[in-house]
Design an enzyme around this catalytic site. Structure first.
Site, short mmCIF file in Angstrom:
data_model
loop_
_atom_site.label_atom_id
_atom_site.label_comp_id
_atom_site.label_asym_id
_atom_site.label_seq_id
_atom_site.Cartn_x
_atom_site.Cartn_y
_atom_site.Cartn_z
N LYS A 143 -57.09 26.05 12.84
CA LYS A 143 -57.75 27.35 12.88
C LYS A 143 -58.65 27.60 11.68
O LYS A 143 -59.55 28.43 11.76
CB LYS A 143 -56.71 28.46 13.02
CG LYS A 143 -56.10 28.45 14.40
CD LYS A 143 -55.11 29.56 14.66
CE LYS A 143 -54.39 29.20 15.94
NZ LYS A 143 -53.77 30.26 16.65
N GLU A 227 -56.01 36.80 7.62
CA GLU A 227 -57.23 37.47 8.09
C GLU A 227 -56.96 38.94 8.35
O GLU A 227 -55.82 39.39 8.42
CB GLU A 227 -57.80 36.77 9.34
CG GLU A 227 -56.89 36.79 10.54
CD GLU A 227 -57.40 35.94 11.70
OE1 GLU A 227 -58.19 35.00 11.50
OE2 GLU A 227 -56.98 36.22 12.84
N HIS A 262 -47.45 38.22 21.28
CA HIS A 262 -48.75 37.56 21.17
C HIS A 262 -48.99 36.56 22.31
O HIS A 262 -49.77 35.64 22.19
CB HIS A 262 -48.92 36.82 19.84
CG HIS A 262 -48.82 37.73 18.65
ND1 HIS A 262 -49.71 38.75 18.44
CD2 HIS A 262 -47.94 37.77 17.64
CE1 HIS A 262 -49.37 39.37 17.33
NE2 HIS A 262 -48.30 38.81 16.83
N ARG A 320 -58.35 22.68 26.33
CA ARG A 320 -57.61 22.23 27.52
C ARG A 320 -57.85 23.23 28.63
O ARG A 320 -58.53 24.23 28.44
CB ARG A 320 -56.13 22.20 27.19
CG ARG A 320 -55.67 23.56 26.67
CD ARG A 320 -54.18 23.64 26.50
NE ARG A 320 -53.79 24.70 25.59
CZ ARG A 320 -53.66 25.98 25.91
NH1 ARG A 320 -53.90 26.38 27.14
NH2 ARG A 320 -53.30 26.88 25.02
P1 ADP Z 1 -52.38 31.33 19.39
O1 ADP Z 1 -52.92 30.00 19.00
O2 ADP Z 1 -50.95 31.45 19.13
O3 ADP Z 1 -52.82 31.71 20.78
P2 ADP Z 1 -54.40 33.22 18.45
O4 ADP Z 1 -55.11 33.08 17.16
O5 ADP Z 1 -55.15 32.91 19.68
O6 ADP Z 1 -53.08 32.37 18.39
O7 ADP Z 1 -53.82 34.71 18.54
C1 ADP Z 1 -52.93 35.09 19.58
C2 ADP Z 1 -52.98 36.59 19.78
O8 ADP Z 1 -52.66 37.30 18.58
C3 ADP Z 1 -54.32 37.13 20.19
O9 ADP Z 1 -54.51 37.08 21.57
C4 ADP Z 1 -54.28 38.55 19.67
O10 ADP Z 1 -53.57 39.37 20.56
C5 ADP Z 1 -53.47 38.45 18.41
N1 ADP Z 1 -54.31 38.31 17.22
C6 ADP Z 1 -54.78 37.16 16.69
N2 ADP Z 1 -55.53 37.39 15.61
C7 ADP Z 1 -55.54 38.72 15.41
C8 ADP Z 1 -56.13 39.60 14.43
N3 ADP Z 1 -56.84 39.14 13.42
N4 ADP Z 1 -55.92 40.92 14.55
C9 ADP Z 1 -55.18 41.41 15.56
N5 ADP Z 1 -54.60 40.65 16.49
C10 ADP Z 1 -54.77 39.32 16.43
#
Ligand code: ADP
Ligand code: ADP
Ligand code: MG
Length: 709
Positions: A143, A227, A262, A320
């Site tokens: 990431k 972040e 999440h 994927r």
């Molecule tokens: P993963 O790889 O576990 O899917 P992501 O980075 O895609 O992780 O984040 C999963 C979820 O977490 C997102 O769909 C969102 O709901 C929440 N999320 C991620 N980053 C943030 C952020 N900076 N602020 C608020 N919610 C976040």
């Protein structure tokens, strides 16, 4: 439904220019002849369906607990990989592919799908990896690295620190610079794991530790980024597809904002109320993201959309096919697995961006049906699908499932049972269809989220399209409101007991409390069927009096209050679990299935669980007396860590034990203040559901509680 004929035409219509391309720098098109599907459940079946449709041989693999799983039964050859974790066994999978004469491997999602070393190895072994180049997986799998590349490609990223310095003090400083709340995220994370919100500087160190520890155990890497935490975000993602002829398209977007832990549970396409200019902008940013890493095949670029400011930021790219790809297939009229096969075979994408946009129509939803208990913090459940009835499928109702009646949802794997996908001309129509289809979904044997999904799909805010990732928390009180059980549910359940003599029983069912009632019908006497209503610790009885007044006719009284005179009722000749009752002005069909001491009732599109009195011997057999004053495991699990020692004095809600089930960590917290008498199960122990993990001393409160975060 996907329209594979479109894509099939494209497969045959190799243009001369495409052929010229291939004769120069681009690798030659080579038709796939045999695919090893290195996955399980619905995605293995999904890949198999398309491959078979195009006459491509498939081989599946399975592990010991999956020996009887559906995916292992759909191909005449299925290879046993061994222990539960063997879906990750690269050597065995490659060996199986070669031995079965396969030329390619489809990794599905999860497991090895985003493992760049696996993709690389497959290619080195002379096989085709049905997915992107390993280099793209590697870059996007991190990431922080991917954020660097996105920023260079002009794709906006969430403000934050994603460098290599992992010093806690330094990270805290960075967090303060960003401004609280912040999100601590494992750079190798996925599936919502390794992620913690820190609301204040004071809780930052704890959240950092726990994100790191989950990341270490889940991904073997504890590097995190920090972040800005966006407080009212939407999750909007773009389905992209690229070939090795320089084409890269966006197949529209999906809104996946409704999440728990999440993790997505309801997805839709298109995203509701998205400004058309912004929408095109997101598509273009997603295509830019894919091109920046030399992408090929199916991918999803995830964005977080800030509801407060209207800005969107790159979150990550999933390299994927996603679980929720069917909603895109439904609105674009494509078969994305077929597209994957075309790209893997070196062929160009079947449609251009303009063609895709022209044929996009309607609105689609996907609801993920999980074995889990929403009322207990969505903890996963496992067990047998004792009884299963699914909505009728049609051109607008699709079910992608990996399991059928009698199959077991294993504690070793993801608890998703199926995906229900519906389509309508617009959002309102599609949502109505989703509600109707959920109302037809009947599952007995384990807890599911179906009732919860019904509440989501009927929620006024969801109907209005007011989606955000905090939706469930924001509407907690209405989504978790306990609905009273209608008296007709009790009446019909009682009739089922009386008419069947014995409600449909599962083979291993230890109960036969109703056995003695056989032979009652025809004797014209009053019988009482009793139910138990639990309100916290208090238990009350709800009696249903059933008085036969003529053949097939009964006077019913529920709880001494509500009377239904002259009800005629019979069991459906086609299905023993279905009671058909004629009440004044109402013909009422009700499904009643017994699971141990609970009658599971499906009536008017809703499910009710009615408890019956437990026989005394059952409590003894369960050993409930022995586990008083203890904390029980809420599900079959492995003990990861024990946070207390014998003799410790703990407060209510203090963490006691961290368990893992289905790759998910859950903190078991103390149900009350007390002193720890004994740690019954230590680190590494694998335990069944309902087993005592920790015992309290006698004088600390004397209740037995299942507690889960
Ligand atoms: P993963 O790889 O576990 O899917 P992501 O980075 O895609 O992780 O984040 C999963 C979820 O977490 C997102 O769909 C969102 O709901 C929440 N999320 C991620 N980053 C943030 C952020 N900076 N602020 C608020 N919610 C976040
Ligand atoms: P056999 O039955 O001995 O495996 P076949 O002539 O059926 O031989 O197939 C030759 C090879 O092709 C097999 O060794 C196997 O690897 C593969 N194969 C054929 N059909 C299938 C199938 N349906 N699923 C998986 N692999 C297959
Ligand atoms: Mg994600």
């Amino acid at each position: 439904m996907p329209r594979p004929q479109l894509a099939r035409r494209a497969l045959l219509s190799l243009t001369p220019s495409a052929l010229r391309w291939q004769s120069s720098s681009i690798p030659k098109a080579r038709p796939l002849t045999g695919i090893l599907i290195a996955n399980r459940g619905e995605i293995a079946l999904r890949v198999n369906r398309t491959a078979s449709e195009y006459g491509i041989r498939t081989t599946t693999v399975y592990t010991d607990p999956d020996a009887h799983a559906q995916h292992a039964r759909v191909t005449p050859h299925s290879v046993n990989l061994g222990p539960p974790s063997a879906y990750l066994d690269v050597d065995k999978i490659i060996k199986a592919a070669k031995e079965r004469g396969c030329d390619s491997i489809h990794p599905g999602y999860g497991f090895l799908s985003e493992n760049s070393a696996f993709a690389k190895r497959v290619t080195e072994e002379g096989l085709i990896f049905i997915g992107p180049p390993s280099t793209a997986i590697e870059t996007m799998g991190n990431k922080s690295q991917s954020k660097d590349i996105m920023l260079k490609a002009g794709v906006p990223c969430i403000p934050g620190y994603h460098g290599s310095n992992q010093d806690p003090e330094f990270l805290l400083q960075e967090a303060s610079k960003i401004g609280f709340p912040v999100l601590v995220k494992a750079v190798k994370g996925g599936g919502g794991k390794g992620m913690r919100i820190a609301k204040t500087p004071a809780e930052f160190p704890d959240m950092l530790n726990s994100a790191k520890s989950e990341a270490r155990s889940s991904f073997g890497d504890d590097v995190v980024l920090v972040e800005k935490y966006i407080t009212t975000p939407r999750h909007i993602e773009v389905q992209v597809f690229a070939d090795n002829h320089g084409n890269c398209v966006a197949l529209g977007e999906r809104d996946c904002s409704v999440q728990r832990r999440h993790q997505k549970i309801l997805e839709e396409s298109p995203a509701p109320d998205l400004d058309p200019v912004l929408r095109k902008d997101i598509w273009n940013k997603a295509r830019a993201a894919a091109l920046a890493v030399g992408y090929q095949g199916a991918g999803t670029v995830e964005f977080i959309f800030d509801n407060d400011t209207g800005e969107f930021f790159f979150m990550e790219m999933n390299t994927r096919l996603q679980v929720e790809h069917p909603v895109t297939e439904e609105v674009t009229g494509t078969d994305l697995v077929h597209w994957q096969l075309l790209v893997a075979a070196g062929l160009p994408l079947p449609l251009t961006q303009e063609q895709i946009e022209r044929q996009m129509e309607g609105h689609a939803f996907e609801a993920r049906i999980y074995a889990e208990n929403p009322d207990m913090g969505f903890v996963p459940d496992s067990g047998e699908l004792v009884y299963l009835r699914t909505p009728k499928t049609s051109s607008t109702v699709r079910i992608d499932a990996g399991f059928g009646e009698g199959d077991v949802i294993s504690p070793h794997y993801d608890p998703m049972i199926a995906k229900l996908i519906v389509k309508g001309p617009d959002r309102r129509a599609a949502l109505a269809k989703l509600r109707a289809a959920l109302g037809e979904y009947e599952v007995v044997g384990l807890s599911t989220n179906i009732e919860f999904l019904k509440k989501l799909a009927a929620h006024p805010a969801f109907i209005a399209g007011e989606v955000e990732t905090g939706f469930i928390d924001k509407h907690r009180s209405s989504l978790f409101a306990i609905e009273p059980t209608p008296p007709e549910a009790y009446a019909q359940a009682a009739m089922s007991v009386i008419l069947n003599g014995n409600v449909q029983q599962t083979p291993a069912d230890p109960f036969s409390v109703w056995g003695g009632n056989v032979g009652f019908v025809g004797s014209f006497q009053e019988r009482i069927v009793e139910f138990v209503e639990k309100k916290g610790e208090a238990e009350s009885r709800i009696p249903v009096s059933v008085k036969q007044t003529a053949r097939d006719t009964y006077d019913l009284t529920v709880d001494g209050k509500i009377s239904y005179p002259s009800v005629t009722a019979h069991i459906s000749p086609l299905e023993k679990s279905k009671v058909i009752g004629f009440y004044p002005h109402t013909r009422l069909e009700t499904t009643v299935v017994r699971k141990e001491d609970t009658l599971v009732v499906f009536q008017r599109g809703k499910q009710y669980k009615l408890d019956t009195p437990r026989p005394a011997w059952f409590e003894k057999a369960l050993g409930v007396a022995d586990v008083a004053n203890s904390v029980l495991s809420p599900m079959p699990c492995k003990v990861l860590r024990v946070s207390v020692k014998e003799g410790d004095r703990v407060a209510k809600d203090a963490p006691l034990v961290v368990i893992e089930s289905m790759k998910m960590e859950t903190v078991i917290r103390s149900p009350h203040d007390g002193v720890i008498a004994k740690i019954v199960h230590g680190e590494g122990d694998v335990v069944k559901a309902g087993v005592a993990l920790v015992l309290f001393e006698e004088d600390s409160e004397s209740e037995s509680t299942r507690a889960a975060e």
